[in-house]
Design a protein around this motif. Structure first.
Motif, PDB file in Angstrom:
ATOM      1  N   LEU A 109     -38.575 -80.658   8.254  1.00 53.56           N
ATOM      2  CA  LEU A 109     -37.792 -79.606   8.899  1.00 53.56           C
ATOM      3  C   LEU A 109     -37.002 -80.215  10.050  1.00 53.56           C
ATOM      4  O   LEU A 109     -37.587 -80.831  10.940  1.00 53.56           O
ATOM      5  N   ASP A 110     -35.685 -80.039  10.010  1.00 54.79           N
ATOM      6  CA  ASP A 110     -34.877 -80.539  11.130  1.00 54.79           C
ATOM      7  C   ASP A 110     -34.187 -79.380  11.860  1.00 54.79           C
ATOM      8  O   ASP A 110     -34.722 -78.877  12.841  1.00 54.79           O
ATOM      9  N   GLU A 111     -33.047 -78.901  11.337  1.00 58.43           N
ATOM     10  CA  GLU A 111     -32.335 -77.837  12.061  1.00 58.43           C
ATOM     11  C   GLU A 111     -33.200 -76.580  12.221  1.00 58.43           C
ATOM     12  O   GLU A 111     -32.993 -75.795  13.158  1.00 58.43           O
ATOM     13  N   SER A 112     -34.164 -76.365  11.335  1.00 52.67           N
ATOM     14  CA  SER A 112     -35.058 -75.196  11.454  1.00 52.67           C
ATOM     15  C   SER A 112     -36.055 -75.358  12.593  1.00 52.67           C
ATOM     16  O   SER A 112     -36.610 -74.373  13.088  1.00 52.67           O
ATOM     17  N   ILE A 171     -33.491 -88.835   2.507  1.00 52.37           N
ATOM     18  CA  ILE A 171     -32.353 -87.953   2.223  1.00 52.37           C
ATOM     19  C   ILE A 171     -32.225 -86.931   3.346  1.00 52.37           C
ATOM     20  O   ILE A 171     -33.228 -86.397   3.807  1.00 52.37           O
ATOM     21  N   ASP A 172     -30.972 -86.656   3.761  1.00 54.84           N
ATOM     22  CA  ASP A 172     -30.737 -85.521   4.658  1.00 54.84           C
ATOM     23  C   ASP A 172     -29.645 -84.648   4.062  1.00 54.84           C
ATOM     24  O   ASP A 172     -28.480 -85.045   4.018  1.00 54.84           O
ATOM     25  N   ALA A 173     -30.033 -83.470   3.577  1.00 58.97           N
ATOM     26  CA  ALA A 173     -29.051 -82.572   2.952  1.00 58.97           C
ATOM     27  C   ALA A 173     -28.402 -81.644   3.971  1.00 58.97           C
ATOM     28  O   ALA A 173     -27.469 -80.904   3.621  1.00 58.97           O
ATOM     29  N   ASN A 174     -28.869 -81.669   5.222  1.00 62.63           N
ATOM     30  CA  ASN A 174     -28.253 -80.855   6.294  1.00 62.63           C
ATOM     31  C   ASN A 174     -27.917 -79.429   5.856  1.00 62.63           C
ATOM     32  O   ASN A 174     -26.801 -78.945   6.025  1.00 62.63           O
ATOM     33  N   GLN A 175     -28.875 -78.772   5.229  1.00 58.98           N
ATOM     34  CA  GLN A 175     -28.780 -77.350   4.844  1.00 58.98           C
ATOM     35  C   GLN A 175     -27.832 -77.102   3.675  1.00 58.98           C
ATOM     36  O   GLN A 175     -27.519 -75.955   3.364  1.00 58.98           O
ATOM     37  N   PHE A 195     -42.345 -82.720  10.432  1.00 59.68           N
ATOM     38  CA  PHE A 195     -41.473 -82.156  11.470  1.00 59.68           C
ATOM     39  C   PHE A 195     -40.561 -83.263  11.991  1.00 59.68           C
ATOM     40  O   PHE A 195     -41.040 -84.336  12.361  1.00 59.68           O
ATOM     41  N   ASN A 196     -39.267 -82.968  12.034  1.00 56.84           N
ATOM     42  CA  ASN A 196     -38.335 -83.898  12.668  1.00 56.84           C
ATOM     43  C   ASN A 196     -38.117 -83.423  14.108  1.00 56.84           C
ATOM     44  O   ASN A 196     -37.470 -82.419  14.357  1.00 56.84           O
ATOM     45  N   ILE A 197     -38.707 -84.166  15.051  1.00 53.83           N
ATOM     46  CA  ILE A 197     -38.554 -83.828  16.474  1.00 53.83           C
ATOM     47  C   ILE A 197     -37.378 -84.618  17.054  1.00 53.83           C
ATOM     48  O   ILE A 197     -37.277 -85.832  16.846  1.00 53.83           O
ATOM     49  N   LYS A 198     -36.508 -83.919  17.754  1.00 55.59           N
ATOM     50  CA  LYS A 198     -35.432 -84.597  18.488  1.00 55.59           C
ATOM     51  C   LYS A 198     -35.501 -84.122  19.939  1.00 55.59           C
ATOM     52  O   LYS A 198     -35.532 -82.915  20.187  1.00 55.59           O
ATOM     53  N   LEU A 199     -35.491 -85.049  20.862  1.00 58.24           N
ATOM     54  CA  LEU A 199     -35.493 -84.645  22.277  1.00 58.24           C
ATOM     55  C   LEU A 199     -34.251 -83.826  22.601  1.00 58.24           C
ATOM     56  O   LEU A 199     -34.262 -83.026  23.540  1.00 58.24           O
ATOM     57  N   ILE A 257     -33.174 -96.587   4.656  1.00 59.68           N
ATOM     58  CA  ILE A 257     -31.803 -96.085   4.697  1.00 59.68           C
ATOM     59  C   ILE A 257     -31.830 -94.576   4.514  1.00 59.68           C
ATOM     60  O   ILE A 257     -32.441 -94.080   3.562  1.00 59.68           O
ATOM     61  N   LYS A 258     -31.169 -93.861   5.451  1.00 56.56           N
ATOM     62  CA  LYS A 258     -31.074 -92.408   5.305  1.00 56.56           C
ATOM     63  C   LYS A 258     -29.686 -92.076   4.773  1.00 56.56           C
ATOM     64  O   LYS A 258     -28.671 -92.508   5.338  1.00 56.56           O
ATOM     65  N   ILE A 259     -29.671 -91.320   3.683  1.00 60.89           N
ATOM     66  CA  ILE A 259     -28.401 -90.974   3.040  1.00 60.89           C
ATOM     67  C   ILE A 259     -28.126 -89.490   3.283  1.00 60.89           C
ATOM     68  O   ILE A 259     -28.966 -88.642   2.995  1.00 60.89           O
ATOM     69  N   LYS A 260     -26.924 -89.202   3.791  1.00 63.93           N
ATOM     70  CA  LYS A 260     -26.523 -87.813   3.999  1.00 63.93           C
ATOM     71  C   LYS A 260     -25.996 -87.260   2.682  1.00 63.93           C
ATOM     72  O   LYS A 260     -25.092 -87.848   2.066  1.00 63.93           O
ATOM     73  N   LEU A 261     -26.562 -86.147   2.240  1.00 69.72           N
ATOM     74  CA  LEU A 261     -26.117 -85.476   1.019  1.00 69.72           C
ATOM     75  C   LEU A 261     -25.800 -84.029   1.379  1.00 69.72           C
ATOM     76  O   LEU A 261     -25.531 -83.711   2.520  1.00 69.72           O
ATOM     77  N   ILE A 303     -37.143 -85.698   2.240  1.00 69.78           N
ATOM     78  CA  ILE A 303     -35.901 -84.920   2.162  1.00 69.78           C
ATOM     79  C   ILE A 303     -35.843 -84.028   3.400  1.00 69.78           C
ATOM     80  O   ILE A 303     -36.702 -83.167   3.598  1.00 69.78           O
ATOM     81  N   GLU A 304     -34.814 -84.265   4.223  1.00 71.73           N
ATOM     82  CA  GLU A 304     -34.665 -83.475   5.453  1.00 71.73           C
ATOM     83  C   GLU A 304     -33.848 -82.227   5.191  1.00 71.73           C
ATOM     84  O   GLU A 304     -32.811 -82.303   4.511  1.00 71.73           O
ATOM     85  N   GLN A 305     -34.306 -81.137   5.762  1.00 74.93           N
ATOM     86  CA  GLN A 305     -33.570 -79.865   5.827  1.00 74.93           C
ATOM     87  C   GLN A 305     -32.689 -79.594   4.597  1.00 74.93           C
ATOM     88  O   GLN A 305     -31.469 -79.522   4.700  1.00 74.93           O
TER      89      GLN A 305
HETATM   90 MG   LIG Z   1     -31.193 -84.128   9.957  1.00 72.55          MG
END
Ligand SMILES: [Mg+2]
Length: 351
Positions: free
Chosen positions: A237-240, A188-192, A259-263, A158-162, A212-214
């Motif tokens: 690292l996501d948005e970075s 965890i994804d803190a989205n900056q 590294f979080n890769i998104k196409l 489960i990924k939780i947005k924080l 813990i993402e970004q």
């Molecule tokens: Mg993210």
């Protein structure tokens, strides 16, 4: 086999479950769909939905760029695969939305022309992996209710947005851990939304999260270098990490070991593979993420992910909440585990 025609659609799609993250609330999305039609009737499918906040242009602009370009590909031989891919890579260097949709459609058409799956073309080395499923920013009771629902459907990651308020963020995760313990794994994804100090504070209070993402702003990415090594082991690292240039930079020193890769950030399978290879050379693990996207581009990401030995985390839940899609198939999802279908190309079928 010759590319006979190209059809491009811009489709607004509602989400069945609107959600909030640290910087926005989303209730519907725009998607581009590209059909590359060969002279023997084979159709290659591509799609994309980019985030302007992350890549600097929106899906509508990508759509217009894609339309303006389509005559350049008509008449090309699909067998000249790398040449065709190179044309797209050059043309859409600054537009990952058009690049991803064309790139994926070329892979699909080419694999179908050889009657092989994308998985066999890329060389799948991981048969299947569990994906995480995401809970947006919500209060504690709503969060627990949503996790319960996902748990009953078989999801265990489960990924939780924080990233909203650090003390409440910590309280939410403590409550979730009390309720579910080791029955689920938490990402965890803190989205900056945090500072370096918040990140350390969170880590010291909550040790049992998988990653813990970004945690901090893209503008402060250099500050990740100051984090203790043991925290960097679980920083993604996501948005970075948008494109190949970022991947080169962030693999030179230890900014985070994932590294979080998104196409939808880098612009398709070819660019995703370039980043994945840089990570592989530098002992960096891979997480494969997504936006809210069609099964088409999710299947492309899944097949790319499973062809790299350093892929450790899938976060490919992006097609699950679309109120409609142009295709079905692509992969099986059972108890939260994703496995591509062994059919030609992406293995998707137009509905
Ligand atoms: Mg993210």
């Amino acid at each position: 086999m010759i590319i006979d025609n190209i059809e491009i659609e811009f489709v607004k799609i509602k989400l069945t479950r609107p959600y909030t993250i640290a910087y926005k609330t989303t209730s519907s999305i725009n998607n581009i769909f590209i059909k590359i039609i060969l002279n023997n009737g084979i159709v290659g499918l591509g799609s994309s939905n980019v985030s302007k906040y992350v890549v600097g242009l929106d899906t509508k602009q990508s759509y217009e760029n894609a339309i303006n370009f389509k005559n350049e590909l008509i008449g090309k031989n699909i067998s000249y695969f790398l040449h065709n891919i190179d044309i797209i890579e050059k043309e859409f260097n600054k537009d990952p939305g058009s690049k991803a949709a064309y790139n994926i459609a070329l892979y699909d058409a080419f694999c179908k022309s050889l009657n092989i799956s994308l998985g066999s073309f890329l060389g799948r080395i991981i048969p299947e992996l569990p994906t995480s499923i995401t809970v947006g920013i919500k209060d504690i009771n709503e969060t627990i209710e949503e996790i319960n629902e996902y748990y009953s459907s078989g999801f265990r990651y489960i990924k939780i947005k924080l990233g909203d308020k650090i003390n409440y963020d910590i309280e939410r995760i403590i409550k979730i851990n009390e309720k579910f313990g080791s029955k689920i794994k938490i990402r965890i994804d803190a989205n900056q939304g945090w500072s370096v100090d918040n990140t350390i504070k969170f880590f010291n209070k909550i040790k049992d999260v998988e990653l813990i993402e970004q945690p901090i702003s893209v503008d402060d990415t250099n500050k990740l270098l100051d984090l203790p090594e043991k925290i960097k082991e679980i920083i993604a690292l996501d948005e970075s990490l948008v494109n190949y240039g970022n991947a080169i930079k962030y693999s030179q020193k230890n900014y985070g070991k994932i590294f979080n890769i998104k196409l939808m950030k880098c612009g398709g399978i070819t660019s995703g593979r370039k980043i994945a290879n840089i990570a592989l050379l530098n002992n960096i693990d891979l997480m494969w993420g997504c936006n809210d996207e069609s099964i088409i581009s999710i299947s492309a990401a899944l097949n790319t992910a499973l062809s790299f030995s350093n892929t450790k985390y899938l976060d490919l839940d992006g097609s699950l909440d679309l109120a409609k899609d142009l295709v079905s198939g692509g992969f099986n999802l059972k108890n939260g585990v994703m496995k591509p279908l062994n059919k030609p190309g992406l293995g998707v079928e137009l509905i």
